[in-house]
Scaffold this motif. Structure first.
Motif, PDB file in Angstrom:
ATOM      1  N   THR A  29       0.824  -1.205   0.000  1.00  0.00           N
ATOM      2  CA  THR A  29       0.000   0.000   0.000  1.00  0.00           C
ATOM      3  C   THR A  29       0.858   1.255   0.000  1.00  0.00           C
ATOM      4  O   THR A  29       0.591   2.208  -0.737  1.00  0.00           O
ATOM      5  CB  THR A  29      -0.920   0.019   1.231  1.00  0.00           C
ATOM      6  N   LEU A  30       1.909   1.255   0.819  1.00  0.00           N
ATOM      7  CA  LEU A  30       2.781   2.421   0.890  1.00  0.00           C
ATOM      8  C   LEU A  30       3.499   2.650  -0.443  1.00  0.00           C
ATOM      9  O   LEU A  30       3.692   3.802  -0.857  1.00  0.00           O
ATOM     10  CB  LEU A  30       3.792   2.252   2.024  1.00  0.00           C
ATOM     11  N   LYS A  31       3.859   1.570  -1.111  1.00  0.00           N
ATOM     12  CA  LYS A  31       4.467   1.696  -2.443  1.00  0.00           C
ATOM     13  C   LYS A  31       3.485   2.361  -3.402  1.00  0.00           C
ATOM     14  O   LYS A  31       3.872   3.225  -4.205  1.00  0.00           O
ATOM     15  CB  LYS A  31       4.881   0.308  -2.949  1.00  0.00           C
ATOM     16  N   PHE A  32       2.231   1.961  -3.345  1.00  0.00           N
ATOM     17  CA  PHE A  32       1.191   2.597  -4.153  1.00  0.00           C
ATOM     18  C   PHE A  32       1.078   4.083  -3.807  1.00  0.00           C
ATOM     19  O   PHE A  32       0.999   4.950  -4.692  1.00  0.00           O
ATOM     20  CB  PHE A  32      -0.135   1.876  -3.901  1.00  0.00           C
ATOM     21  N   MET A  33       1.092   4.417  -2.526  1.00  0.00           N
ATOM     22  CA  MET A  33       0.930   5.795  -2.085  1.00  0.00           C
ATOM     23  C   MET A  33       2.061   6.701  -2.551  1.00  0.00           C
ATOM     24  O   MET A  33       1.856   7.902  -2.765  1.00  0.00           O
ATOM     25  CB  MET A  33       0.821   5.834  -0.558  1.00  0.00           C
ATOM     26  N   ASN A  34       3.238   6.151  -2.710  1.00  0.00           N
ATOM     27  CA  ASN A  34       4.385   6.954  -3.131  1.00  0.00           C
ATOM     28  C   ASN A  34       4.216   7.570  -4.514  1.00  0.00           C
ATOM     29  O   ASN A  34       4.952   8.490  -4.889  1.00  0.00           O
ATOM     30  CB  ASN A  34       5.665   6.111  -3.101  1.00  0.00           C
ATOM     31  N   ASN A  35       3.234   7.081  -5.275  1.00  0.00           N
ATOM     32  CA  ASN A  35       2.964   7.655  -6.597  1.00  0.00           C
ATOM     33  C   ASN A  35       2.184   8.964  -6.521  1.00  0.00           C
ATOM     34  O   ASN A  35       1.964   9.606  -7.549  1.00  0.00           O
ATOM     35  CB  ASN A  35       2.155   6.657  -7.443  1.00  0.00           C
TER      36      ASN A  35
END
Length: 426
Positions: free
Chosen positions: A12-18
């Motif tokens: 989820t955090l990887k997704f949020m970094n976008n």
């Protein structure tokens, strides 16, 4: 049954970094965020699911001029910001008595007719309407703290939500619309000086223009596996932010949690259909969810429960489920939380989020909210977001949603308590 191990806070955090940027509804960056959400969903969801976008038009106000000057017993200008949608002064401004009305209590409001009401709290729809009825010419609210310095000494414009879920801004019983009154925001330290020096007369200017813009809602439906169970659930979060900050906690975290839940349920489809929605325009007054609920009112006749995520992802905090429904819904949430073994508490009230748009249609609604720091400020950044906190609330949400989406008979009726229905109309 949902495999909770599919839920990953790190993913989820990887997704949020976008999305590490300000995402105001109707802005170029808002459109950029919508396109990126669609791109990510199409890349990770099974090909049999269709990701849909739905634009909606709205108007918003932009403040062009906001100024405040003490006139009597001394002259001094103070930095000011404006309440968008509160109304504009004439070009030359307003000069009027200044009356300190504290929290806007009924006794204090008896003194504000024909005056500028100075308040120690922010102003929202209910207080705004009371100021209108009391005959105030304008109002000023207080922001910040005595500890602020540097750029935090300058107030920021904010939105005023005048309209209830139904009816006009003047209230459902208003025979005539009440006149708009302009509102300014001053910093705590400046308000303290104004009060200590006994300002009795002030001059203020607030000019704003109305702009036409377009927002975008995004949604995808995971069909249920049991054709005899047509009634399903809606799961939502808003992805827009306020202009003051990047909105990682409010509400990129909710966006990511609902994204993760959609991926997991797509891999483990439940018996009942589930629609996952990412709303635009929540920060402007639930605009996206209102538009969605209006355009999909017929289909929402089959929605038995709405689950919304707004504020999540910080490690220091606690998770609260805001229940806008009857006590039996609150009891079900507490039971599922105990079965999941994940800490949470409940509050049964009308919540200030997109869940209200569903509740206004009589759909039992819950907003998951993890208490945290920095909402609506420049401090709301990804640095404070924790994979652990994201994952624990994904698993709590996933457990609750799976229980409901797998049920043969819902454990509660589709109904809204009278007191909540009345508040939503106001």
């Amino acid at each position: 049954m949902l495999d909770l191990s599919l839920l990953s806070g790190s993913h989820t955090l990887k997704f949020m970094n976008n999305f590490d940027y300000i995402r105001q509804a109707g802005s170029r960056n808002g459109a950029r965020a919508a396109a990126e959400i669609v791109k990510q969903l199409k890349a990770e969801l099974p090909s049999y699911l269709t990701v849909k976008t739905e634009p909606f038009d709205f108007t918003c106000a932009e403040v062009s001029t906001a100024s405040f000057e003490a006139v009597e017993p001394y002259r001094k200008s103070y930095p000011a910001a404006g309440y968008r949608h509160s109304g504009s002064t004439p070009a030359e401004g307003i000069t009027a008595p200044l009356v300190y009305a504290e929290y806007g209590d009924p006794i204090s409001l008896t003194r504000v007719k024909g005056a500028v009401a100075l308040l120690s709290i922010p102003v929202s729809g209910g207080l705004y309407r009371r100021l209108q009825k009391a005959g105030a010419l304008a109002f000023i609210s207080t922001a910040g703290s005595p500890l602020d310095g540097g750029q935090d000494r300058f107030p920021q414009s904010r939105n005023l939500y005048k309209k209830p879920m139904g009816g006009q801004a003047g209230g459902p019983d208003a025979s005539q619309p009440l006149p708009d009154i302009p509102g300014l925001i001053l910093h705590y330290k400046d308000v303290l000086e104004i009060l200590n020096r006994g300002v009795t007369t002030c001059h203020l200017v607030l000019r704003q223009e109305t702009l036409s813009k377009t927002g975008t809602n995004i949604f995808v439906t995971v069909p249920g596996t049991d054709p005899d169970l047509a009634e399903g659930l809606c799961v939502s979060a808003h992805y827009d932010s306020v202009p003051q900050g990047k909105g990682a906690y409010d509400n990129l975290s909710g966006t990511g949690i609902v994204y993760e839940l959609a991926l997991a349920f797509a891999k483990n489809p439940p018996r009942r259909p589930m629609t996952f929605i990412w709303f635009d325009g929540e920060e402007l007054g639930l605009l996206g969810s209102r538009a969605f609920c209006q355009s999909h009112r017929k289909e929402l006749g089959n929605c038995r429960f709405a689950y919304n995520v707004d504020l999540a992802g910080q490690l220091i905090g606690g998770t609260v489920l805001g229940v806008t429904a009857g006590p039996e819904v609150e009891a079900a949430m507490n039971l599922y939380g105990r079965e999941a073994g994940l800490g949470m508490s409940t509050k049964r009230q009308v919540w200030s989020s997109d869940s209200n748009s569903f509740a206004a249609l009589g759909i039992p609604a819950v907003t998951m909210d993890r208490d945290g720091f920095g909402m609506h400020t420049r401090f709301d950044t990804l640095d404070l977001i924790s994979p652990w906190a994201l994952e624990r609330d994904e698993k709590l949400s996933g457990f609750i949603l799976d229980r409901l989406a797998s049920s043969t008979v819902f454990p509660f009726d589709r109904a809204m308590p009278v007191e909540f229905a009345e508040k939503l109309r106001r």
